[in-house]
Write a protein that holds these residues in place. Structure first.
Motif, mmCIF file in Angstrom:
data_model
loop_
_atom_site.group_PDB
_atom_site.id
_atom_site.type_symbol
_atom_site.label_atom_id
_atom_site.label_comp_id
_atom_site.label_asym_id
_atom_site.label_seq_id
_atom_site.Cartn_x
_atom_site.Cartn_y
_atom_site.Cartn_z
ATOM 1 N N VAL A 207 0.840 -1.204 0.000
ATOM 2 C CA VAL A 207 0.000 0.000 0.000
ATOM 3 C C VAL A 207 0.871 1.248 0.000
ATOM 4 O O VAL A 207 0.637 2.185 -0.778
ATOM 5 N N ALA A 208 1.876 1.276 0.840
ATOM 6 C CA ALA A 208 2.753 2.457 0.925
ATOM 7 C C ALA A 208 3.420 2.744 -0.405
ATOM 8 O O ALA A 208 3.543 3.908 -0.817
ATOM 9 N N ASN A 209 3.855 1.700 -1.093
ATOM 10 C CA ASN A 209 4.597 1.877 -2.344
ATOM 11 C C ASN A 209 3.710 1.726 -3.585
ATOM 12 O O ASN A 209 4.193 1.904 -4.710
ATOM 13 N N GLN A 210 2.432 1.378 -3.373
ATOM 14 C CA GLN A 210 1.468 1.241 -4.472
ATOM 15 C C GLN A 210 1.972 0.299 -5.566
ATOM 16 O O GLN A 210 1.928 0.601 -6.764
ATOM 17 N N ARG A 211 2.420 -0.882 -5.120
ATOM 18 C CA ARG A 211 2.871 -1.881 -6.079
ATOM 19 C C ARG A 211 2.832 -3.269 -5.431
ATOM 20 O O ARG A 211 2.746 -3.390 -4.206
ATOM 21 N N ASP A 212 2.888 -4.256 -6.252
ATOM 22 C CA ASP A 212 2.907 -5.646 -5.812
ATOM 23 C C ASP A 212 4.342 -6.007 -5.439
ATOM 24 O O ASP A 212 5.131 -6.419 -6.287
ATOM 25 N N GLU A 213 4.675 -5.820 -4.154
ATOM 26 C CA GLU A 213 6.046 -6.040 -3.710
ATOM 27 C C GLU A 213 6.485 -7.486 -3.954
ATOM 28 O O GLU A 213 5.776 -8.430 -3.632
ATOM 29 N N LYS A 214 7.673 -7.615 -4.522
ATOM 30 C CA LYS A 214 8.287 -8.906 -4.832
ATOM 31 C C LYS A 214 7.390 -9.764 -5.732
ATOM 32 O O LYS A 214 7.542 -10.977 -5.788
ATOM 33 N N ARG A 215 6.442 -9.119 -6.413
ATOM 34 C CA ARG A 215 5.560 -9.789 -7.374
ATOM 35 C C ARG A 215 4.868 -11.006 -6.768
ATOM 36 O O ARG A 215 4.628 -12.019 -7.429
ATOM 37 N N ILE A 216 4.519 -10.878 -5.488
ATOM 38 C CA ILE A 216 3.870 -11.990 -4.794
ATOM 39 C C ILE A 216 2.543 -12.340 -5.470
ATOM 40 O O ILE A 216 2.270 -13.513 -5.776
ATOM 41 N N LEU A 217 1.694 -11.341 -5.685
ATOM 42 C CA LEU A 217 0.368 -11.594 -6.246
ATOM 43 C C LEU A 217 0.461 -12.059 -7.697
ATOM 44 O O LEU A 217 -0.224 -13.003 -8.101
ATOM 45 N N GLU A 218 1.304 -11.398 -8.468
ATOM 46 C CA GLU A 218 1.468 -11.772 -9.876
ATOM 47 C C GLU A 218 1.946 -13.208 -10.003
ATOM 48 O O GLU A 218 1.409 -14.001 -10.795
ATOM 49 N N ASN A 219 2.950 -13.560 -9.232
ATOM 50 C CA ASN A 219 3.528 -14.891 -9.320
ATOM 51 C C ASN A 219 2.544 -15.957 -8.844
ATOM 52 O O ASN A 219 2.465 -17.052 -9.408
ATOM 53 N N TRP A 220 1.778 -15.626 -7.809
ATOM 54 C CA TRP A 220 0.756 -16.552 -7.302
ATOM 55 C C TRP A 220 -0.250 -16.871 -8.408
ATOM 56 O O TRP A 220 -0.588 -18.026 -8.656
ATOM 57 N N GLN A 222 0.115 -16.554 -11.652
ATOM 58 C CA GLN A 222 0.749 -17.275 -12.759
ATOM 59 C C GLN A 222 0.883 -18.764 -12.467
ATOM 60 O O GLN A 222 0.862 -19.584 -13.393
ATOM 61 N N GLY A 223 1.015 -19.121 -11.193
ATOM 62 C CA GLY A 223 1.177 -20.526 -10.831
ATOM 63 C C GLY A 223 -0.114 -21.301 -10.700
ATOM 64 O O GLY A 223 -0.098 -22.534 -10.609
ATOM 65 N N LEU A 224 -1.253 -20.611 -10.718
ATOM 66 C CA LEU A 224 -2.531 -21.290 -10.500
ATOM 67 C C LEU A 224 -2.892 -22.309 -11.579
ATOM 68 O O LEU A 224 -3.391 -23.390 -11.254
ATOM 69 N N PRO A 225 -2.693 -22.027 -12.876
ATOM 70 C CA PRO A 225 -3.024 -23.047 -13.885
ATOM 71 C C PRO A 225 -2.269 -24.355 -13.655
ATOM 72 O O PRO A 225 -2.838 -25.448 -13.783
ATOM 73 N N PHE A 226 -0.982 -24.241 -13.321
ATOM 74 C CA PHE A 226 -0.193 -25.443 -13.065
ATOM 75 C C PHE A 226 -0.718 -26.188 -11.845
ATOM 76 O O PHE A 226 -0.883 -27.411 -11.874
ATOM 77 N N PHE A 227 -1.005 -25.448 -10.776
ATOM 78 C CA PHE A 227 -1.551 -26.082 -9.574
ATOM 79 C C PHE A 227 -2.858 -26.802 -9.900
ATOM 80 O O PHE A 227 -3.083 -27.942 -9.481
ATOM 81 N N GLY A 228 -3.739 -26.151 -10.663
ATOM 82 C CA GLY A 228 -5.009 -26.767 -11.012
ATOM 83 C C GLY A 228 -4.841 -28.013 -11.842
ATOM 84 O O GLY A 228 -5.544 -29.011 -11.650
ATOM 85 N N PHE A 229 -3.889 -27.991 -12.779
ATOM 86 C CA PHE A 229 -3.686 -29.142 -13.651
ATOM 87 C C PHE A 229 -3.176 -30.348 -12.872
ATOM 88 O O PHE A 229 -3.729 -31.444 -12.972
ATOM 89 N N ILE A 230 -2.102 -30.164 -12.104
ATOM 90 C CA ILE A 230 -1.524 -31.316 -11.415
ATOM 91 C C ILE A 230 -2.443 -31.839 -10.315
ATOM 92 O O ILE A 230 -2.429 -33.018 -9.984
#
Length: 526
Positions: A207-220, A222-230
């Motif tokens: 919130v302070a920096n108005q960004r997705d720090e360390k791309r936590i949300l983005e990376n999460w 991106q990994g969902l299709p793989f998690f769903g498939f396996i």
């Protein structure tokens, strides 16, 4: 020439037989699988498409294509809700809310399916514990953590207030600049900061920096299709992911510079440093999930959680559970925040009623700054109804939370199911049940939650947004507190100009909002 032609013909015939033999070897097992599944399997009597009844890869591919909720909902429209629907060779989906209690409150059905044991969510933790008794013991060991609304109000709400105040300040800056923002991303950053604050004592600074720090949300995401498939494709889950060197190619590692790998590494660093500090002197800092200190006694959370035999969690378990809070609670709560806000803002009558209710409570001196959890619960019934209705229509994790039927079988929702069968429901569909909610079940109508107490209790008993039974989501009250505090404060402070509604997307059984764009315009408050 005649002899040569005869030789060529013979050679071609031999090659043709070879090709057909190979094709027969490939095709025969598939034909056998289809015939057995449709006519001889113990689940053959249950309705469902031939392809999902025969191969788990189909539901896995549907998940990868981000069409699972719509697909499952379409099956109910096609086959009805009287009988469970076969969505994989071993899985029955129960469409009616009446099946929830039978599946998730029955002790003998508390054994999870292997969907949870893929390793895609990092080291084993409470959520991925499959066996019922192991889960019971681990949950008891962690039971004194800050999960309940009572503890949250007493020890954490003031810290939530700090983040809410900062969020409103940042949104005022965007409003003053007449800036178009991705509203769904902004509330996601708030949720990520809440969970990191609870886990590590301090927020990541999204919130302070108005960004997705360390791309936590983005990376999460991106990994969902793989998690769903396996999780859904049995061969990949049971064979490929059990080969150590193959699994390591797909899973995050502690040394990654961003995303889930970084988060796992950060949990390792935080736990290691806290344990080093504790070895030097007693902890006296602000409470977090790792531990809390009150007067002269430790009310231990994760670092010294103990089983009944007084043994502590393993080092890996400690790190896994600190990570789990952020994994499970950041983007799922963000989805709820974004979806509810979009429903309200895109329905003029709902927005008008929410504004009017908050203004009335404000003028009566019933609201603090920022609004407190209990103030929303007691004085803003329409706002609460909007939250419940948004959760009903856009559940943050409409996953296939399967359970394994014990040996000997079980009657579920009036239907006998053979032992060993995986049974599940699906929040997106059960929470749209026409038999319970009426023909307008797919419409956003908060007033349905303001009917008689009897009707409301029936609705509440049929909600599967946070799961139910002994494995109900531990972070449920944390999410509820975020919603009861941030959402009414946003409605109180801003008019919302929507430029794009965006989409509610489900990938791997987990939802997120994408492309909800608009502008905040500051409102005058009394």
């Amino acid at each position: 020439m005649g002899l040569l032609a005869t030789f060529n013909i013979t050679e071609n015939l031999t090659l043709g037989r070879f090709i057909w033999s190979v094709l027969a070897l490939i095709i025969t097992p598939f034909i056998y699988r289809i015939v057995y599944s449709l006519y001889f399997d113990p689940l053959a009597r249950f309705p469902g498409p031939w392809y999902t009844s025969s191969f788990s890869s189909f539901i896995a591919l549907i998940s990868v294509r981000k069409q699972e909720p719509e697909f499952i909902h379409s099956l109910v429209k096609k086959y009805g809700s009287t009988l469970p629907i076969r969505i994989s060779p071993t899985t029955l989906f129960f469409p009616r809310p009446s099946a929830l209690k039978d599946i998730y409150w029955t002790p003998s059905l508390n054994h999870k399916t292997k969907l949870y044991g893929t390793g895609a969510l990092g080291p084993p933790h409470l959520f991925s514990t499959i066996e019922a008794e192991s889960h019971k013991q681990l949950r008891r060991a962690l039971s004194n953590a800050p999960w309940t609304i009572g503890q949250l109000k007493k020890k954490w709400e003031s810290r939530f207030d700090t983040l809410v105040t900062l969020f409103i300040h940042k949104m005022n800056e965007h409003a003053a600049a007449d800036r178009t923002i991705c509203i769904s991303d902004k509330v996601a950053q708030f949720a990520a900061d809440v969970m990191s604050m609870i886990s590590f004592g301090e927020p990541f600074g999204c919130v302070a920096n108005q960004r997705d720090e360390k791309r936590i949300l983005e990376n999460w995401r991106q990994g969902l299709p793989f998690f769903g498939f396996i999780a859904r494709c049995r061969f990949f889950r049971d064979q490929v992911m059990n080969v150590g060197f193959l699994a390591s190619w797909f899973l995050p590692t502690f040394d990654q510079a961003y995303g889930m790998g970084w988060l796992m590494g950060e949990a390792d660093r935080q736990v290691t440093e806290r344990e080093r500090q504790n070895a030097e002197k007693e902890f006296e800092g602000m409470p977090d999930f790792m531990q809390q200190y009150v007067h002269f006694f430790f009310y231990h959370y994760c670092l010294d959680a103990r089983y009944q035999d007084n043994t502590t969690l393993t080092p890996l378990q400690k790190r896994a559970h600190v990570t789990l809070l952020i994994q499970a609670g950041a983007d799922t709560t963000a989805t709820a925040l974004g979806s509810i806000l979009r429903f309200i803002a895109s329905n003029p009558s709902s927005l008008h009623l929410a504004h009017a209710e908050i203004e009335k409570a404000d003028q009566a001196g019933l609201l603090s700054t920022p609004i407190q959890y209990e103030e929303t619960r007691q004085h803003l019934p329409y706002m609460v109804a909007c939250i419940r209705e948004g959760l009903r229509l856009n559940p943050p994790a409409p996953n296939l939370f399967g359970r394994v039927v014990p040996e000997g079988g079980k009657v579920i929702d009036g239907v006998f199911v053979p032992g060993g069968t995986e049974v599940t429901t699906h929040a997106f569909t059960t929470q749209r049940d026409v038999g319970l909610y009426g023909e307008d079940a797919e419409e956003f109508k908060p007033e349905r939650w303001l009917k008689s107490e009897e009707v409301m209790l029936e609705y509440e008993a049929s909600q599967f947004t946070f799961g139910m039974g002994p494995r109900v989501c531990l972070g449920k009250d944390i999410a509820i507190m975020e919603m009861y505090k941030l959402l009414p404060e946003i409605i109180r402070r801003f008019d919302i100009e929507i430029e794009a509604k965006g989409s509610y997307i489900v990938s791997g059984g987990v939802a997120y909002n994408e492309g909800f764009l608009g502008k905040f315009h500051a409102r005058k408050t009394g």
